[in-house]
Design a protein around this motif. Sequence first.
Motif, PDB file in Angstrom:
ATOM      1  N   ALA A 150      -6.969 -51.040 -15.251  1.00 27.09           N
ATOM      2  CA  ALA A 150      -8.054 -50.940 -14.472  1.00 27.09           C
ATOM      3  C   ALA A 150      -7.956 -49.725 -13.258  1.00 27.09           C
ATOM      4  CB  ALA A 150      -8.136 -52.258 -13.568  1.00 27.09           C
ATOM      5  N   LYS A 151      -6.672 -49.466 -12.633  1.00 25.83           N
ATOM      6  CA  LYS A 151      -6.513 -48.530 -11.535  1.00 25.83           C
ATOM      7  C   LYS A 151      -6.894 -47.141 -12.251  1.00 25.83           C
ATOM      8  CE  LYS A 151      -3.002 -47.045  -8.463  1.00 25.83           C
ATOM      9  NZ  LYS A 151      -1.433 -47.037  -8.025  1.00 25.83           N
ATOM     10  N   ASN A 152      -6.457 -46.806 -13.487  1.00 29.65           N
ATOM     11  CA  ASN A 152      -6.498 -45.376 -13.968  1.00 29.65           C
ATOM     12  C   ASN A 152      -7.881 -45.331 -15.037  1.00 29.65           C
ATOM     13  OD1 ASN A 152      -3.813 -44.025 -13.180  1.00 29.65           O
ATOM     14  ND2 ASN A 152      -3.196 -46.003 -13.680  1.00 29.65           N
ATOM     15  N   TYR A 153      -8.664 -46.033 -15.121  1.00 31.39           N
ATOM     16  CA  TYR A 153      -9.892 -46.403 -15.840  1.00 31.39           C
ATOM     17  C   TYR A 153     -10.474 -45.024 -15.752  1.00 31.39           C
ATOM     18  CZ  TYR A 153     -12.315 -48.816 -19.536  1.00 31.39           C
ATOM     19  OH  TYR A 153     -12.698 -49.187 -20.743  1.00 31.39           O
ATOM     20  N   PRO A 154     -11.165 -44.567 -14.715  1.00 33.67           N
ATOM     21  CA  PRO A 154     -11.907 -43.361 -14.722  1.00 33.67           C
ATOM     22  C   PRO A 154     -11.379 -42.473 -15.393  1.00 33.67           C
ATOM     23  CG  PRO A 154     -12.130 -44.410 -12.441  1.00 33.67           C
ATOM     24  CD  PRO A 154     -10.890 -45.123 -13.242  1.00 33.67           C
ATOM     25  N   THR A 155     -10.103 -41.931 -15.144  1.00 28.23           N
ATOM     26  CA  THR A 155      -9.386 -40.604 -15.578  1.00 28.23           C
ATOM     27  C   THR A 155      -9.206 -41.045 -17.111  1.00 28.23           C
ATOM     28  OG1 THR A 155      -7.162 -41.745 -15.023  1.00 28.23           O
ATOM     29  CG2 THR A 155      -8.338 -39.962 -13.412  1.00 28.23           C
ATOM     30  N   ILE A 156      -9.075 -42.113 -17.398  1.00 24.65           N
ATOM     31  CA  ILE A 156      -8.648 -42.423 -18.801  1.00 24.65           C
ATOM     32  C   ILE A 156     -10.040 -42.149 -19.555  1.00 24.65           C
ATOM     33  CG2 ILE A 156      -8.333 -44.426 -20.540  1.00 24.65           C
ATOM     34  CD1 ILE A 156      -6.299 -45.419 -18.752  1.00 24.65           C
ATOM     35  N   ALA A 157     -11.152 -42.772 -19.149  1.00 33.34           N
ATOM     36  CA  ALA A 157     -12.529 -42.587 -19.621  1.00 33.34           C
ATOM     37  C   ALA A 157     -12.791 -41.224 -19.831  1.00 33.34           C
ATOM     38  CB  ALA A 157     -13.513 -43.529 -18.885  1.00 33.34           C
ATOM     39  N   LEU A 158     -12.619 -40.266 -18.734  1.00 34.55           N
ATOM     40  CA  LEU A 158     -13.055 -38.726 -18.679  1.00 34.55           C
ATOM     41  C   LEU A 158     -12.185 -38.325 -19.755  1.00 34.55           C
ATOM     42  CD1 LEU A 158     -13.386 -38.137 -14.946  1.00 34.55           C
ATOM     43  CD2 LEU A 158     -15.128 -37.761 -16.714  1.00 34.55           C
ATOM     44  N   SER A 159     -10.936 -38.535 -20.181  1.00 33.89           N
ATOM     45  CA  SER A 159     -10.052 -37.833 -20.913  1.00 33.89           C
ATOM     46  C   SER A 159     -10.499 -38.186 -22.446  1.00 33.89           C
ATOM     47  CB  SER A 159      -8.443 -38.248 -20.730  1.00 33.89           C
ATOM     48  OG  SER A 159      -8.327 -39.520 -21.034  1.00 33.89           O
ATOM     49  N   LEU A 160     -11.008 -39.346 -22.628  1.00 34.55           N
ATOM     50  CA  LEU A 160     -11.429 -39.780 -23.911  1.00 34.55           C
ATOM     51  C   LEU A 160     -12.758 -39.259 -24.503  1.00 34.55           C
ATOM     52  CD1 LEU A 160     -10.713 -43.520 -24.328  1.00 34.55           C
ATOM     53  CD2 LEU A 160      -9.106 -41.510 -24.466  1.00 34.55           C
ATOM     54  N   GLN A 161     -13.406 -38.250 -23.697  1.00 34.04           N
ATOM     55  CA  GLN A 161     -14.595 -37.506 -24.204  1.00 34.04           C
ATOM     56  C   GLN A 161     -15.624 -38.355 -24.685  1.00 34.04           C
ATOM     57  OE1 GLN A 161     -14.201 -33.993 -23.736  1.00 34.04           O
ATOM     58  NE2 GLN A 161     -12.061 -34.482 -22.914  1.00 34.04           N
TER      59      GLN A 161
ATOM     60  N   ASP B  92     -20.414 -47.190 -24.643  1.00 35.06           N
ATOM     61  CA  ASP B  92     -20.676 -48.593 -24.440  1.00 35.06           C
ATOM     62  C   ASP B  92     -19.297 -49.456 -24.668  1.00 35.06           C
ATOM     63  OD1 ASP B  92     -23.499 -47.940 -24.291  1.00 35.06           O
ATOM     64  OD2 ASP B  92     -23.575 -48.058 -26.595  1.00 35.06           O
ATOM     65  N   GLN B  93     -18.572 -49.106 -25.488  1.00 36.23           N
ATOM     66  CA  GLN B  93     -17.398 -49.853 -25.668  1.00 36.23           C
ATOM     67  C   GLN B  93     -16.339 -49.868 -24.464  1.00 36.23           C
ATOM     68  OE1 GLN B  93     -15.225 -49.693 -29.782  1.00 36.23           O
ATOM     69  NE2 GLN B  93     -16.931 -48.406 -30.128  1.00 36.23           N
ATOM     70  N   MET B  94     -16.322 -48.567 -24.022  1.00 34.52           N
ATOM     71  CA  MET B  94     -15.593 -48.471 -22.625  1.00 34.52           C
ATOM     72  C   MET B  94     -16.086 -49.267 -21.590  1.00 34.52           C
ATOM     73  SD  MET B  94     -12.734 -46.502 -22.993  1.00 34.52           S
ATOM     74  CE  MET B  94     -12.219 -45.876 -21.693  1.00 34.52           C
ATOM     75  N   VAL B  95     -17.192 -49.190 -21.351  1.00 38.00           N
ATOM     76  CA  VAL B  95     -17.968 -50.071 -20.441  1.00 38.00           C
ATOM     77  C   VAL B  95     -17.802 -51.610 -20.634  1.00 38.00           C
ATOM     78  CG1 VAL B  95     -20.165 -50.638 -19.267  1.00 38.00           C
ATOM     79  CG2 VAL B  95     -19.874 -48.224 -19.920  1.00 38.00           C
ATOM     80  N   GLY B  96     -17.885 -51.626 -22.004  1.00 37.77           N
ATOM     81  CA  GLY B  96     -17.735 -53.359 -21.788  1.00 37.77           C
ATOM     82  C   GLY B  96     -16.086 -53.600 -21.449  1.00 37.77           C
ATOM     83  N   CYS B  97     -15.186 -52.880 -22.017  1.00 36.36           N
ATOM     84  CA  CYS B  97     -13.998 -53.106 -21.493  1.00 36.36           C
ATOM     85  C   CYS B  97     -13.641 -53.149 -20.014  1.00 36.36           C
ATOM     86  CB  CYS B  97     -12.819 -52.250 -21.893  1.00 36.36           C
ATOM     87  SG  CYS B  97     -12.552 -52.079 -23.796  1.00 36.36           S
ATOM     88  N   PHE B  98     -14.452 -52.308 -19.218  1.00 31.80           N
ATOM     89  CA  PHE B  98     -14.472 -51.942 -17.863  1.00 31.80           C
ATOM     90  C   PHE B  98     -15.147 -53.528 -17.222  1.00 31.80           C
ATOM     91  CE2 PHE B  98     -16.428 -50.705 -13.889  1.00 31.80           C
ATOM     92  CZ  PHE B  98     -15.295 -50.439 -13.135  1.00 31.80           C
ATOM     93  N   LEU B  99     -16.039 -53.894 -17.823  1.00 27.71           N
ATOM     94  CA  LEU B  99     -16.709 -55.236 -17.326  1.00 27.71           C
ATOM     95  C   LEU B  99     -15.742 -56.305 -17.473  1.00 27.71           C
ATOM     96  CD1 LEU B  99     -20.403 -54.926 -18.744  1.00 27.71           C
ATOM     97  CD2 LEU B  99     -19.607 -54.313 -16.360  1.00 27.71           C
TER      98      LEU B  99
END
Length: 607
Positions: free
Chosen positions: A261-272, A279-286
């Motif tokens: 959760a703490k590193n989610y934005p940088t992880i999401a950016l790195s996954l292109q 949608d799947q990344m957003v679902g995990c974040f929710l």
Amino acid sequence: MSLSPMQLFEEQISALDASLRLDAMCRLKLVGEAMGKKETLGSLIPFLREHTDDDDEMLLKMAQELGTMVPSLIPGSEASSLISILENLAGVEETVVRSAAIQSLNNIIPHLTTEGSKSLLDMVKRLVTAEWFTGRVSSCGIFASVYSKFDEAQNEEAKDELRKLYKVLAEDETPMVRRGAASNFSSFASVVEKEHQATDMCVIYNQLSQDEQDSVRQLIVVGSQAIGKILNDTQQCKMYVFPCVKNACNDRSWRVRHAVAKNYPTIALSLQCEGDLVDQMVGCFLGLLTDTEAEVRGAAAGNIAKICDIAGQDMFVQDTVPLLEGLSKDPVMEVRSKLSQALMDCTNPEECSKLSDQIILDHIQPIIQGMLQNEEESDEVKINILRSLPSLTRILGSMKEIITVVSNLASYMLSWRIRECVALTIPSLAESLGIEAFSGGNKSFLSIWLTLLQDQVSEVRSACVSGIYKIYEVACSSTDGGAWVTKNVLSVLRPIYEGSTFYLTRITHLRLVACLCQSDATPKQLLDEVVTVLLAALSDPVPNVRTVAATCLTPIVGFCDDSLINTKIRPRITEVCDATDLSVANEMDHDNDFRMQLRKLNSVLEA
């Protein structure tokens, strides 16, 4: 008979007093410089090799000092003798000594010649196969540096062996070793070629992400960023990295979920992220936003703005907005605090550029309004909102409810930090609403601002002082700023100043009027009014007030014309100087600072 540097070092290092021995070790590089390269390699380094069984504090200093000798004292081509000492130190039991040894090795390895690469590989093998786990843990920290030395095509065999050795460490039976492999995974993965990421590094990554130890899984979450950046392909990231991220979001350990959760934005950016992966990344974040652990919810809530900037406005409205009301009433204050800051980041184009002003007004304004209106809400939450309101200058005029709440906060809040934030926000309200909002009796922002200017807490008064020039600029944009300030501010403050028995109030007023004169463009009438106030204060009975008056007047003199200086300022300063003995300089004298400032002011006039 004088002793050589080596003899002096040996004598001090053999002393019974531990402080003397430590002092000698702290000067290790200095001793080496005094001896020169040849004698250092011939005498000092062999001596140190025989003293790697000293106490931990000595070994720590030895490890640190050896790392500074290359290349300034010892060239990389001759640094192999230092490598052997640091290898021994990398295997000791004390963690800080091992860390210092690894850091020094990483500092030295880039300076080594290519001929010494094989010896580095042999060192890595010895550490990886060490019987005691400390050497194996330490070896994880040097893989990236050693791997980078093998940059030629003919060294592919050595690189392949290093990747296999790292896999051995990731499978080690000792949890501390696997933790070392997980914590250093990002640095090693970043130097491995792209063609080996899917076949080798992703295998290690997946293995560590499924480790039985939650501390290992927690550390490897950060490695998702490195793998994603190097793969740089949405489909490969979806195949190799996202499953591990998804598992981390649902991990049985809250520490692992907190890490992701703490590193989610940088992880999401790195996954292109593209297409359905978003949608799947957003679902995990929710899922993280509704986690059962407050620490996880707080970490996720703090990243709402960054995720919104990645996923877009539609995701925010459809998926995140329905959760905001519940998060704003979370029983844990830290969650609400992170949410308040994240929502204000959503309104700042520099932090989140995807949300339109209408979305902010429709969906974010009601949440922050409710937080501000809640009398039981913590000060920290309200401060997060108030401090960020100036970034909303462009739409504050449309946020009538928020403006009403802010105007009410100053009157009933007992917390001086809230009152300070209100004082800092008022100039931004003037910029949004126009100077007209600062007129109209007791309910106007000018009335609130003048009340805060007389607050008992100095930080609140200082906040008012810092904003007066912006209010003046707003007044200048629509009317005669100098006349407006004279009529609405200075004329109100004058009787308060003259009747004040509290010297800090007078100091605040002096600093405020001085802030109005910051350029040559200051209207003559306003400048004359300010100078009159400051000159009168030079006779104040309190030395601190006189000092502040002289200090404020000094830069303002540069904006005055000859007429004002010759008719008003110079005669008054001469009068004060004649009544004050400027030669006295007693530190115990309360007037000493005033005399010093008066001399400075006098010299400016004479220049």
